[in-house]
Motif scaffolding. Structure first.
Motif, mmCIF file in Angstrom:
data_model
loop_
_atom_site.group_PDB
_atom_site.id
_atom_site.type_symbol
_atom_site.label_atom_id
_atom_site.label_comp_id
_atom_site.label_asym_id
_atom_site.label_seq_id
_atom_site.Cartn_x
_atom_site.Cartn_y
_atom_site.Cartn_z
ATOM 1 N N LEU A 271 -5.230 10.565 -2.682
ATOM 2 C CA LEU A 271 -5.781 9.316 -2.160
ATOM 3 C C LEU A 271 -4.643 8.423 -1.670
ATOM 4 N N ASN A 272 -4.923 7.700 -0.635
ATOM 5 C CA ASN A 272 -3.944 6.737 -0.112
ATOM 6 C C ASN A 272 -4.683 5.701 0.735
ATOM 7 N N CYS A 273 -3.914 4.779 1.289
ATOM 8 C CA CYS A 273 -4.509 3.706 2.086
ATOM 9 C C CYS A 273 -3.729 3.525 3.370
ATOM 10 N N ASP A 274 -4.464 3.538 4.495
ATOM 11 C CA ASP A 274 -3.798 3.312 5.779
ATOM 12 C C ASP A 274 -3.046 1.986 5.758
ATOM 13 N N GLY A 275 -3.718 0.948 5.279
ATOM 14 C CA GLY A 275 -3.117 -0.381 5.298
ATOM 15 C C GLY A 275 -2.790 -0.854 6.701
ATOM 16 N N VAL A 276 -3.653 -0.510 7.652
ATOM 17 C CA VAL A 276 -3.379 -0.865 9.043
ATOM 18 C C VAL A 276 -4.530 -1.674 9.641
ATOM 19 N N ASP A 277 -5.724 -1.111 9.601
ATOM 20 C CA ASP A 277 -6.848 -1.728 10.294
ATOM 21 C C ASP A 277 -8.061 -1.749 9.365
ATOM 22 N N PRO A 278 -8.854 -2.827 9.415
ATOM 23 C CA PRO A 278 -10.022 -2.896 8.528
ATOM 24 C C PRO A 278 -11.084 -1.838 8.840
ATOM 25 N N VAL A 279 -11.103 -1.314 10.057
ATOM 26 C CA VAL A 279 -12.190 -0.424 10.447
ATOM 27 C C VAL A 279 -11.691 0.947 10.934
ATOM 28 N N GLY B 43 -0.173 3.199 -0.947
ATOM 29 C CA GLY B 43 -0.573 4.162 -1.977
ATOM 30 C C GLY B 43 -2.039 3.997 -2.327
ATOM 31 N N PRO B 44 -2.449 4.522 -3.475
ATOM 32 C CA PRO B 44 -3.850 4.424 -3.882
ATOM 33 C C PRO B 44 -4.361 2.987 -3.833
ATOM 34 N N ASN B 45 -5.583 2.832 -3.337
ATOM 35 C CA ASN B 45 -6.147 1.499 -3.128
ATOM 36 C C ASN B 45 -7.595 1.567 -3.599
ATOM 37 N N THR B 46 -7.842 1.078 -4.788
ATOM 38 C CA THR B 46 -9.136 1.311 -5.421
ATOM 39 C C THR B 46 -9.758 0.004 -5.871
ATOM 40 N N THR B 47 -11.031 -0.143 -5.575
ATOM 41 C CA THR B 47 -11.800 -1.291 -6.039
ATOM 42 C C THR B 47 -12.660 -0.847 -7.221
ATOM 43 N N VAL B 48 -12.486 -1.523 -8.335
ATOM 44 C CA VAL B 48 -13.223 -1.185 -9.547
ATOM 45 C C VAL B 48 -14.221 -2.298 -9.838
ATOM 46 N N ALA B 49 -15.508 -1.984 -9.745
ATOM 47 C CA ALA B 49 -16.538 -2.977 -10.028
ATOM 48 C C ALA B 49 -16.993 -2.794 -11.464
ATOM 49 N N GLY B 50 -16.703 -3.791 -12.277
ATOM 50 C CA GLY B 50 -16.956 -3.586 -13.699
ATOM 51 C C GLY B 50 -17.341 -4.805 -14.492
ATOM 52 N N GLY B 51 -17.942 -5.790 -13.907
ATOM 53 C CA GLY B 51 -18.353 -6.929 -14.710
ATOM 54 C C GLY B 51 -17.176 -7.651 -15.341
ATOM 55 N N GLY C 209 -9.388 1.630 5.366
ATOM 56 C CA GLY C 209 -8.344 2.652 5.361
ATOM 57 C C GLY C 209 -8.194 3.381 4.049
ATOM 58 N N ASP C 210 -9.234 3.350 3.217
ATOM 59 C CA ASP C 210 -9.157 4.005 1.908
ATOM 60 C C ASP C 210 -9.578 5.468 2.021
ATOM 61 N N VAL D 16 -4.155 9.678 7.362
ATOM 62 C CA VAL D 16 -5.157 10.676 6.980
ATOM 63 C C VAL D 16 -4.470 12.023 6.733
ATOM 64 N N ALA D 17 -3.529 12.381 7.594
ATOM 65 C CA ALA D 17 -2.794 13.642 7.407
ATOM 66 C C ALA D 17 -2.031 13.615 6.088
ATOM 67 N N ARG D 18 -1.430 12.487 5.780
ATOM 68 C CA ARG D 18 -0.675 12.387 4.526
ATOM 69 C C ARG D 18 -1.611 12.551 3.325
ATOM 70 N N CYS D 19 -2.808 11.980 3.438
ATOM 71 C CA CYS D 19 -3.764 12.111 2.334
ATOM 72 C C CYS D 19 -4.162 13.572 2.137
ATOM 73 N N ILE D 20 -4.363 14.301 3.237
ATOM 74 C CA ILE D 20 -4.703 15.729 3.136
ATOM 75 C C ILE D 20 -3.568 16.480 2.433
ATOM 76 N N ARG D 21 -2.326 16.169 2.817
ATOM 77 C CA ARG D 21 -1.178 16.847 2.181
ATOM 78 C C ARG D 21 -1.108 16.510 0.692
#
Lengths: 406, 349
Positions: free
Chosen positions: A256-264, B144-152, A391-392, A271-276
């Motif tokens: 798992l990773n995050c683009d951190g670039v665009d909201p949509v 890196g990992p970016n997670t939203t945890v909904a937990g009251g 970007g999640d 995405v390639a990095r996440c696959i790796r």
């Protein structure tokens, strides 16, 4: 700590509520036959919208799994039913005596409940909101409802609200909790209910197809919004063997990773990095993957970005890349968990599901999408993609338990 | 691997930043101010002077939901470029349900505008729960990992457990954990109708803290000795809340949860010097005084994040063990056992 040093995680139960089938058998048959789940929405009013098709769950009889369904919102009903299917045949006292993680991904949680009290507030008066519905709009109610329905108190129970990849987040969460010994078993996946607000939001973004979802097609026009739930029972291999459980598959790893670039819009490199990350976590080489279950929304941007990212990792001859959303619609936070179950079912039954509604491949995608008809194939390892607004990204790698290469 | 906490920040009804939070919490000042128009209560514990223009460079902030604005303001004081940014840095952000206000606004739009899908375009991205966490990733460059945890109410404790697993599996080198909650017309009415904040004003805010594996070069504010969670099965009967006492109620379940965590961490109850959050009855003696956080109102998921940063920044118990607890009306209970470090955390003073 590497994946090899920790416990192996296997799938010992799967429950699915979807627009193309309820329960594993019906759902699998739907996948194999290329069944289309899009239908005129009935669970909310589509008057005035530019389209009326939704991948809506039909023929759902919640009382089959839930004592008093009226107490639960629609998303909770889907999730509780799917969890009940996932633990079918397992002694509940066995589960109650063990530590569990219940990690359920969602985009819109109790969407229809929120819509209902919000509608009362804006058209009537907030003072007339139904208190029973207001009590259950907290997202955490969904996994809590699963726990309550099974009598599980020794749980960590929460929602992962990471939008349209949340189902894969839930599965990955369960994998880590079991690998680390923090949980003896996990009920994880995703759940979402179609709703007026979701339908409006995707229309506002211009992302809804008027007639059909056609991933990778030159004439694709977007998504069909959908709904449902996919819940997997995960546990470590040793406990599964000790209790003689049927093992459907092994979850080899995830990333798992995050683009951190665009909201949509998604980002190819990210995405390639996440696959790796996922393949590395699984200890799998691209050449070992039999097919890829794409995020495959059928939007212009997603499909090109995703295919390019796949080629970045796999080179110019990737394995078949199929989009189950062509059949299911986009079940939001449930989508990648339903797809993960579909991957396992397809591996076990020896086929690759099709990409339905396909007419002409977009040359910018240029992959083998298994158009319109499933093909028979012996597949040992599958990659399941999930991407989200914000970007999640989360990618899960699943393998047949009895594959030769383990 | 043990996880440690090496930094924190807070935006609260007492103002912006660690200093304002610490000073305000210790003072025990009331924070209630006149509520928004049409609210069910006369007062709300606002974060004062939350102005989009003053968050980061101010660009594009105005269109975000208030929870996302609060998240960016909270992160602003904590994020250190190079430590909390890049591909090996993560975000795990707690919430109850994202922004109910955006949902309510959009439902209003579907009924009032010429066509039901004519929603305010700039609000659409705020319509999913992960907007706040994603905005933090975008604005600060956290890939890196970016997670939203909904937990009251216990969201930050569930999130801490999740983050600890990310670190244990080497999915990140550091993770910012926290929670945000907005005070809006929608949340005021939803919680009012649900009856989940009896006698309390609505509150809001954000708090966050950096979690890393032990062995970090940064000064340790606290070591995470254990985390526990459980679900009380006896809190709802039909649509009605039941008394929270007795077997299966919130109090008993929290006590069980705490006893389990103490046993796993091999910490005796007599070693616990303070409890921040609901205290399990009869388990502890001679606890240190802890400031009352209820003057900030019902801060929902942030209440557990505030409890943690109170342990880090307000309690003066270097080297001692502190228990942070939460209990949500829907039944989830959670706790974290922390051993406070010897470092002072209010280094902005």
């Amino acid at each position: 700590m590497t994946a090899a040093a920790v416990r192996r995680v296997v799938v010992t139960g799967m429950g699915v509520v979807s627009s193309i089938g309820i329960g594993l058998g019906d759902f699998t048959e739907g996948l194999r036959s290329g069944r289309i789940g899009a239908r005129r929405a009935t669970s909310f009013d589509v008057t005035g919208f530019p389209s009326e098709l939704v991948g809506e769950v039909a023929g759902f009889e919640p009382e089959r799994w839930i004592d008093d369904p009226s107490r639960l919102g629609r998303a909770s009903q889907f999730a509780v039913a799917a969890a009940a299917m996932a633990v079918e045949g397992v002694d509940l006292d066995y589960l109650r005596a063990r530590r569990a993680l219940i990690s359920i991904g969602t985009t819109n949680a109790q969407s229809q409940d929120v819509d209902a009290i919000a509608t009362t507030a804006v058209l009537d008066s907030p003072e007339r909101m139904d208190p029973a519905i207001a009590r259950r709009v907290t997202s955490q109610g969904i996994p809590n409802d699963i726990a309550r329905s099974l009598g599980l108190s020794n749980v960590d129970s929460y929602v992962i609200g990471t939008a349209c990849s949340a189902g894969n987040y839930g599965i990955g969460d369960g994998v880590d909790a079991i690998r680390l010994g923090e949980a003896d078993f996990a009920l994880c996946g995703g759940a979402d209910a179609a709703s007026r607000r979701t339908f409006a939001a995707f229309h506002r973004l211009g992302l809804v197809a008027p007639d059909a979802c056609r991933p990778f097609d030159a004439g694709r026009k977007g998504i069909i919004t959908g709904e449902g739930a996919g819940v997997l029972l995960l546990e470590d291999l040793e406990s599964a063997l000790a209790r003689g459980a049927h093992i459907y598959a092994e979850v080899l790893g995830y990333g798992l990773n995050c683009d951190g670039v665009d909201p949509v819009a998604p980002t190819r490199e990210s995405v390639a990095r996440c696959i790796r990350l996922a393949l590395d976590d699984a200890g799998v080489k691209p050449s070992e993957v039999g097919f890829i279950s794409a995020h495959g929304t059928g939007t212009k941007t997603n499909d090109i970005t995703e295919c390019n990212a796949i080629r970045d990792v796999y080179g110019d001859s990737p394995p078949p890349v199929v989009a189950l959303k062509s059949m299911l619609g986009h079940a939001m936070g449930a989508a990648s968990s339903i797809a993960a179950i579909g991957c396992v079912a397809a591996m076990n039954d020896g086929f690759i599901p099709p990409t339905a509604n396909h007419r002409e491949m977009d040359p910018e995608c240029a992959i083998d999408c298994v158009p319109n008809a499933a093909v028979s194939a012996q597949v040992d390892i599958v990659q399941n993609n999930g991407f989200a607004f914000g970007g999640d990204n989360a990618v899960v790698v699943l393998g047949r338990y009895d594959r030769s290469s383990r | 691997m043990n996880a440690v906490i090496t930094g924190w920040s807070a935006v609260s009804a007492y103002g912006f930043g660690r200093h304002a939070f610490t000073e305000g919490v210790v003072s025990g000042r009331a924070t209630a101010a006149p509520a928004m128009e049409g609210a069910p209560d006369t007062h709300v514990c606002w974060v004062p002077d939350l102005d989009p223009k003053n968050i980061l460079d101010g660009k594009g902030i105005r269109h975000l939901d208030r929870a996302s604005q609060l998240a960016l303001a909270t992160f602003s004081e904590l994020v250190e470029p190079g430590v909390d940014t890049g591909e090996r840095a993560g975000v795990v952000l707690g919430t109850t349900a994202g922004s109910h206000q955006v949902e309510l606004d959009q439902i209003r739009d579907t009924h009032r505008n010429a066509r039901p899908h004519h929603l305010a375009p700039k609000q659409v991205a705020s319509g999913t729960m992960n907007c706040a966490a994603a905005q933090c990733a975008i604005r600060f460059g956290i890939h890196g990992p970016n997670t939203t945890v909904a937990g009251g109410r216990g969201a930050a404790l569930h999130a801490l457990g999740y983050a600890r697993r990310l670190l244990a599996m080497d999915r990140a080198d550091s993770v910012i954990v926290g929670a945000v909650e907005e005070a809006t017309f929608a949340r005021a009415w939803f919680t009012h109708a649900a009856g989940t904040r009896p006698g309390q004003w609505l509150g809001e805010g954000g708090a966050a803290f950096r979690v890393e594996p032990s062995g970090t070069s940064r000064p340790v504010l606290a070591e995470v000795l254990g985390i526990g969670t459980r679900l009380a099965l006896n809190v709802r009967e039909g649509h009605l809340p039941k008394p929270q006492v007795g077997e299966g109620g919130l109090h008993d379940t929290l006590a069980t949860c705490v006893r389990e965590v103490l046993a796993r961490a091999e910490v005796s109850p007599s070693s616990v010097h303070a409890v921040v959050g609901p205290e399990p009855e009869g388990l502890f003696k001679d606890l240190a005084d802890v400031p009352d956080l209820s003057f900030m109102g019902d801060t929902g998921s942030v209440s557990s994040a505030y409890a943690i940063v109170t342990a880090l920044g307000v309690l003066r118990l270097p080297g001692e063990v502190v228990l942070v607890t939460s209990a949500d009306p829907d039944g989830a209970v959670a706790c974290a056992l922390l051993r406070l470090g010897n470092s002072r955390s209010d280094h902005d003073g």
